[in-house]
Design an enzyme around this catalytic site. Structure first.
Site, PDB file in Angstrom:
ATOM      1  N   ASN A  69       0.712  -1.218   0.026  1.00  0.00           N
ATOM      2  CA  ASN A  69      -0.100  -0.147  -0.113  1.00  0.00           C
ATOM      3  C   ASN A  69       0.794   1.230  -0.069  1.00  0.00           C
ATOM      4  OD1 ASN A  69      -0.324   1.938   2.619  1.00  0.00           O
ATOM      5  ND2 ASN A  69       0.193   0.068   3.351  1.00  0.00           N
ATOM      6  N   LEU A  73      -0.816   8.211   4.040  1.00  0.00           N
ATOM      7  CA  LEU A  73      -1.478   8.765   4.987  1.00  0.00           C
ATOM      8  C   LEU A  73      -2.818  10.092   4.728  1.00  0.00           C
ATOM      9  CD1 LEU A  73       1.888   9.852   6.901  1.00  0.00           C
ATOM     10  CD2 LEU A  73       0.267   8.257   7.373  1.00  0.00           C
ATOM     11  N   ASN A 126       2.984   7.644  14.964  1.00  0.00           N
ATOM     12  CA  ASN A 126       3.258   6.705  13.823  1.00  0.00           C
ATOM     13  C   ASN A 126       4.481   7.892  12.992  1.00  0.00           C
ATOM     14  OD1 ASN A 126       3.656   5.457  11.250  1.00  0.00           O
ATOM     15  ND2 ASN A 126       1.638   6.276  10.454  1.00  0.00           N
ATOM     16  N   CYS A 129       5.764   5.676   8.737  1.00  0.00           N
ATOM     17  CA  CYS A 129       5.068   5.484   7.430  1.00  0.00           C
ATOM     18  C   CYS A 129       6.044   5.606   6.321  1.00  0.00           C
ATOM     19  CB  CYS A 129       4.059   6.567   7.104  1.00  0.00           C
ATOM     20  SG  CYS A 129       3.242   6.446   5.496  1.00  0.00           S
ATOM     21  N   ASN A 193       5.335  -1.268  11.499  1.00  0.00           N
ATOM     22  CA  ASN A 193       4.537  -0.816  10.273  1.00  0.00           C
ATOM     23  C   ASN A 193       4.830  -1.525   9.278  1.00  0.00           C
ATOM     24  OD1 ASN A 193       3.259   1.080   8.574  1.00  0.00           O
ATOM     25  ND2 ASN A 193       3.544   2.582  10.283  1.00  0.00           N
ATOM     26  N   GLY A 245       1.958  -7.218  12.344  1.00  0.00           N
ATOM     27  CA  GLY A 245       2.502  -7.351  11.097  1.00  0.00           C
ATOM     28  C   GLY A 245       2.309  -8.952  10.697  1.00  0.00           C
ATOM     29  N   GLY A 246       1.319  -9.008   9.836  1.00  0.00           N
ATOM     30  CA  GLY A 246       1.157 -10.373   9.028  1.00  0.00           C
ATOM     31  C   GLY A 246       0.218 -11.526  10.079  1.00  0.00           C
ATOM     32  N   GLY A 267      -4.313  -6.409  11.139  1.00  0.00           N
ATOM     33  CA  GLY A 267      -4.511  -5.351   9.915  1.00  0.00           C
ATOM     34  C   GLY A 267      -4.852  -6.015   8.671  1.00  0.00           C
TER      35      GLY A 267
HETATM   36  C1  LIG Z   1      -3.967  -0.068   3.724  1.00  0.00           C
HETATM   37  C2  LIG Z   1      -3.022   0.186   4.792  1.00  0.00           C
HETATM   38  C3  LIG Z   1      -3.094   1.522   5.431  1.00  0.00           C
HETATM   39  C4  LIG Z   1      -2.188   1.496   6.628  1.00  0.00           C
HETATM   40  N1  LIG Z   1      -2.278   2.939   7.240  1.00  0.00           N
HETATM   41  C5  LIG Z   1      -1.608   2.983   8.210  1.00  0.00           C
HETATM   42  C6  LIG Z   1      -1.627   4.236   9.130  1.00  0.00           C
HETATM   43  O1  LIG Z   1      -2.150   5.098   8.739  1.00  0.00           O
HETATM   44  N2  LIG Z   1      -0.770   4.598  10.081  1.00  0.00           N
HETATM   45  C7  LIG Z   1       0.099   3.387  10.681  1.00  0.00           C
HETATM   46  O2  LIG Z   1       0.599   3.614  11.551  1.00  0.00           O
HETATM   47  N3  LIG Z   1      -0.044   2.092  10.111  1.00  0.00           N
HETATM   48  C8  LIG Z   1      -0.808   1.964   8.924  1.00  0.00           C
HETATM   49  N4  LIG Z   1      -0.798   0.633   8.029  1.00  0.00           N
HETATM   50  C9  LIG Z   1       0.217  -0.365   8.649  1.00  0.00           C
HETATM   51  C10 LIG Z   1      -0.721  -1.253   9.561  1.00  0.00           C
HETATM   52  O3  LIG Z   1      -1.031  -0.696  10.818  1.00  0.00           O
HETATM   53  C11 LIG Z   1       0.380  -2.341  10.136  1.00  0.00           C
HETATM   54  O4  LIG Z   1       1.169  -1.929  10.941  1.00  0.00           O
HETATM   55  C12 LIG Z   1       0.834  -3.337   9.087  1.00  0.00           C
HETATM   56  O5  LIG Z   1      -0.236  -3.272   7.879  1.00  0.00           O
HETATM   57  C13 LIG Z   1       1.432  -4.615   9.390  1.00  0.00           C
HETATM   58  O6  LIG Z   1       0.357  -5.300   9.877  1.00  0.00           O
HETATM   59  P1  LIG Z   1      -0.860  -6.262   9.160  1.00  0.00           P
HETATM   60  O7  LIG Z   1       0.357  -7.285   8.141  1.00  0.00           O
HETATM   61  O8  LIG Z   1      -1.489  -6.824  10.118  1.00  0.00           O
HETATM   62  O9  LIG Z   1      -1.567  -5.392   7.980  1.00  0.00           O
HETATM   63  C14 LIG Z   1      -1.527   0.570   7.140  1.00  0.00           C
HETATM   64  C15 LIG Z   1      -1.651  -0.474   6.361  1.00  0.00           C
HETATM   65  C16 LIG Z   1      -2.199  -0.949   5.348  1.00  0.00           C
HETATM   66  C17 LIG Z   1      -2.386  -2.260   4.807  1.00  0.00           C
END
Ligand SMILES: Cc1cc2nc3c(=O)[nH]c(=O)nc-3n(C[C@H](O)[C@H](O)[C@H](O)COP(=O)(O)O)c2cc1C
Ligand SMILES: Cc1cc2nc3c(=O)[nH]c(=O)nc-3n(C[C@H](O)[C@H](O)[C@H](O)COP(=O)(O)OP(=O)(O)OC[C@H]3O[C@@H](n4cnc5c(N)ncnc54)[C@H](O)[C@@H]3O)c2cc1C
Ligand code: FES
Lengths: 315, 276
Positions: A69, A73, A126, A129, A193, A245-246, A267
């Site tokens: 992605n 922000l 955060n 990013c 992240n 994460g994952g 997430g």
């Molecule tokens: C579409 C999308 C948008 C995200 N937006 C943010 C965000 O605004 N702020 C943030 O701290 N992390 C953001 N993340 C990161 C997630 O919070 C998470 O740290 C990351 O995706 C890893 O976890 P996951 O594999 O469970 O998704 C985003 C992730 C995705 C996929």
């Protein structure tokens, strides 16, 4: 007693599963829905002082092993997010974490001070990013000095509200970075992240697919990296960790706890398991506690660091 | 301890060439692309123009080997899209969303470019021999798509200026049709003010309804939260875009401007309402 209950500073969570920032976190209704479906806490989309439309589409792109992605922000700005958090609080008692970002250290301070108007249960800074480098420069979370400064100002402005700092593995050493955050007042570490960033090319047209060319990687592909990061953070600090994460299965969630996480972020799993994923993993965790004779899942937190293998495990 | 495996990912990008372009008017065109997957009427895809942008479009028909999308030029992306010619590469992700149920005896109502999914629905119902009544509204005759086909299906038409069919709103036709020939349900897509009138109409006649709504969309896979409606918080890209009465009853944002790419609703006052 609820065997899957966990605690973060000042908070009791009915489940260790925390909705990660950026997933279904733009509006009060969406956050309240996820809370009602079994999240132990929810995190808002990261917001800054001004509304941002983010990058053009495609900005979210699933591939065989995860999701890329470059949302960039996008957020409606602090004024609107204050309203959303208030509206959320009127509908749900599940704790809400306000995720904030700034272009500068000062902006982190300003948005934190404003976010307090919404009285969130926690502020998450955060600093990680990966999708705004062209505009913001190197993420604060990649540099010990900047990360310390952001942590300091957010902590100062957050007053009595606990502060989490959300780290990236795109830094010299995430364990030491967590240590720096602890020294500068962080109450919780959220790790990690998205990683990379990564890229995918449409071969037929010979060009990258994401509008911003690159995007952070999340989903199943990053789980081992996130787990290792949580492990390292646990080695370097005593702070509670939200391990993100994952995570898509019960087993992943348990691994996160064993690596040292107190709570587990969810997430991308919403893509793989639907919004029911909170319910599914909660049930699995209860079953895990029952099968292992645990009154509380808390008993497994960090055990992969020290615990000798259980007897009869064949090890 | 290994528990559930990760289910296969969906929503991935597929590339294909445009097979054929059908011009309905200078601003309305249909694009035939290879049939990449099976889909239900009411489902949509995200279409990517390489290097430009990606936007959601309903599937307006499926034939043996191809799939059709119908586009109205309303802004930068759609204006660029309708310039595309046969042979050009596009990316497609989908199919997304829930789609319409096939209800024998239903009234199918399309307004303007909202005719796209309704035409697919009519096509599928015709193929399966399910009876239905087709109703179509547009501003003028030039805004009608699929006119020859609609006439063949005995579609009831209305235009705001009377240039085709009856003069007036498509909803004006519905009470008359109902009195003549009671329907079992209403399926509709089109501009939101029309859809809200159709909801009133359906309430008046105690008819079940299935109505397709549009909101700003990004991911199509239910994670970004961009398409969530206020009230229930459900995602139009997953639980929608077609909502029934139980679902619309919980929506509190009908009649308001839609949230934009930032998530802000245009016209929201700048300063927060304050506490409590
Ligand atoms: C579409 C999308 C948008 C995200 N937006 C943010 C965000 O605004 N702020 C943030 O701290 N992390 C953001 N993340 C990161 C997630 O919070 C998470 O740290 C990351 O995706 C890893 O976890 P996951 O594999 O469970 O998704 C985003 C992730 C995705 C996929
Ligand atoms: C589920 C769904 C099905 C659709 N089906 C069709 C169809 O079959 N045929 C058709 O011509 N159009 C359809 N649309 C609308 C189409 O997506 C917009 O017309 C297009 O995105 C406009 O982009 P633009 O740059 O040309 O115009 P802009 O000037 O950017 O926008 C014009 C209007 O389109 C809306 N819009 C812009 N971007 C998006 C987006 N990413 N998601 C949703 N809405 C957006 C804007 O809010 C505005 O109301 C559908 C939309 C949705 C959500
Ligand atoms: S478009 Fe992202 S959740 Fe629906």
């Amino acid at each position: 007693m609820n065997p899957i209950q966990t605690t973060l500073p000042g908070l009791t969570l009915a489940s260790p599963l925390v909705l990660a920032s950026g997933i279904l976190g733009l509006t009060a209704s969406s956050l309240a829905r996820v809370a009602s479906l079994g999240a132990g806490a929810v995190t808002t989309k990261s917001f800054g002082v001004e509304p941002r439309a983010g990058h053009k589409a495609p900005s979210i792109l699933p591939y065989e092993h995860g999701i890329l992605n470059c949302v960039g922000l996008s957020n409606p700005g602090v004024d609107q997010m204050i309203r959303e958090i208030w509206a959320y609080r009127a509908r749900s008692v599940v704790p809400i974490i306000a995720s904030v970002f700034g272009k500068t250290v000062e902006e982190f301070g300003v948005v934190t001070a404003r976010a307090l108007e919404a009285e969130p249960d926690m502020i998450e800074a955060n600093v990680s990013c990966p999708n705004v480098a062209a505009e913001f420069g190197v993420p604060f979370g990649a540099d010990f000095g900047s990360c310390a400064q952001v942590t300091g100002i957010v902590k100062k402005n957050a007053g009595r509200i606990p502060v989490a700092v959300k780290l990236t593995v795109n830094c010299p050493a995430i364990g030491r970075m967590a240590g720096v955050c602890e020294e500068h007042g962080a109450d919780v570490i959220t790790a990690i992240n998205t990683i990379g960033p990564g890229m995918l090319i449409a071969t037929d047209v010979r060009r990258p697919v994401l509008s911003n060319l690159t995007g952070g990687v999340s989903g199943p592909a990053v789980f081992p990296v996130a787990l290792r990061a949580v492990w390292e953070v646990r080695k370097h600090t005593t702070l509670p960790i939200i391990g993100v994460g994952g995570v898509t299965t019960v087993d992943h969630a348990v691994q996160m706890l064993m690596a040292g996480a107190t709570a587990v972020g969810i997430g991308s799993a919403v893509h793989y398991g639907g919004v029911d994923v909170f319910q599914t993993i909660n049930e699995g965790l209860r079953e895990f506690a029952r099968a292992n004779g645990l009154a509380s899942l808390g008993a497994v937190i960090g055990t992969a660091h020290s615990e000798p293998p259980p007897r009869g495990s064949g090890a | 301890m290994m528990t559930q495996a990760v289910p296969p990912a969906s929503g991935m990008l597929r590339m294909c060439r445009i097979l054929e372009v059908v011009a309905h008017s200078p601003v309305l065109k249909s694009f035939l692309v290879p049939r990449l997957f099976d889909a239900l009427p009411g489902q949509f895809v995200n279409l990517w123009l390489p290097g430009i942008d990606e936007k959601p479009f309903s599937i307006s028909g499926i034939r043996e080997t191809c799939m059709e999308l119908s586009v109205k030029a309303v802004g930068p992306f759609t204006r660029r899209l309708i310039e595309c010619a046969e042979g050009e590469w596009v990316g497609i992700r989908g199919p997304f969303g829930n789609g319409f149920p096939l209800e024998p005896g239903a009234l199918l109502v399309g307004g303007g470019i909202g005719m796209a999914p309704i035409r697919f629905l009519a096509q599928m119902m015709a193929e399966r021999g399910l009876p239905c009544t087709l109703v179509c509204g547009a501003r003028t005759r030039a805004d009608l798509i699929f006119e020859p086909e609609l006439l063949r299906w005995g579609c009831h038409m209305s235009t705001d200026d009377g240039s085709c069919g009856t003069c007036g709103q498509v909803t004006d036709l519905l009470d008359g049709l109902m009195a003549e020939h009671p329907a079992s349900a209403v399926c509709a897509a089109g501009p939101e003010p029309m859809l809200l009138r159709i909801m009133e109409f359906a309430d008046r006649w105690s008819l079940p309804y299935h109505i397709s709504f549009e909101r700003y969309m990004k991911c199509g896979i239910g994670i970004c939260g961009q398409c969530c409606v206020d009230g229930s918080g459900i995602r139009l890209c997953i639980e929608g875009p077609v909502l029934n009465r139980d679902q619309t009853r919980l929506v509190t944002e009908f009649g308001l401007p839609h949230r934009d790419a930032s998530g802000l609703r245009p016209g929201t006052p700048a300063s927060p309402l304050g506490k409590r």
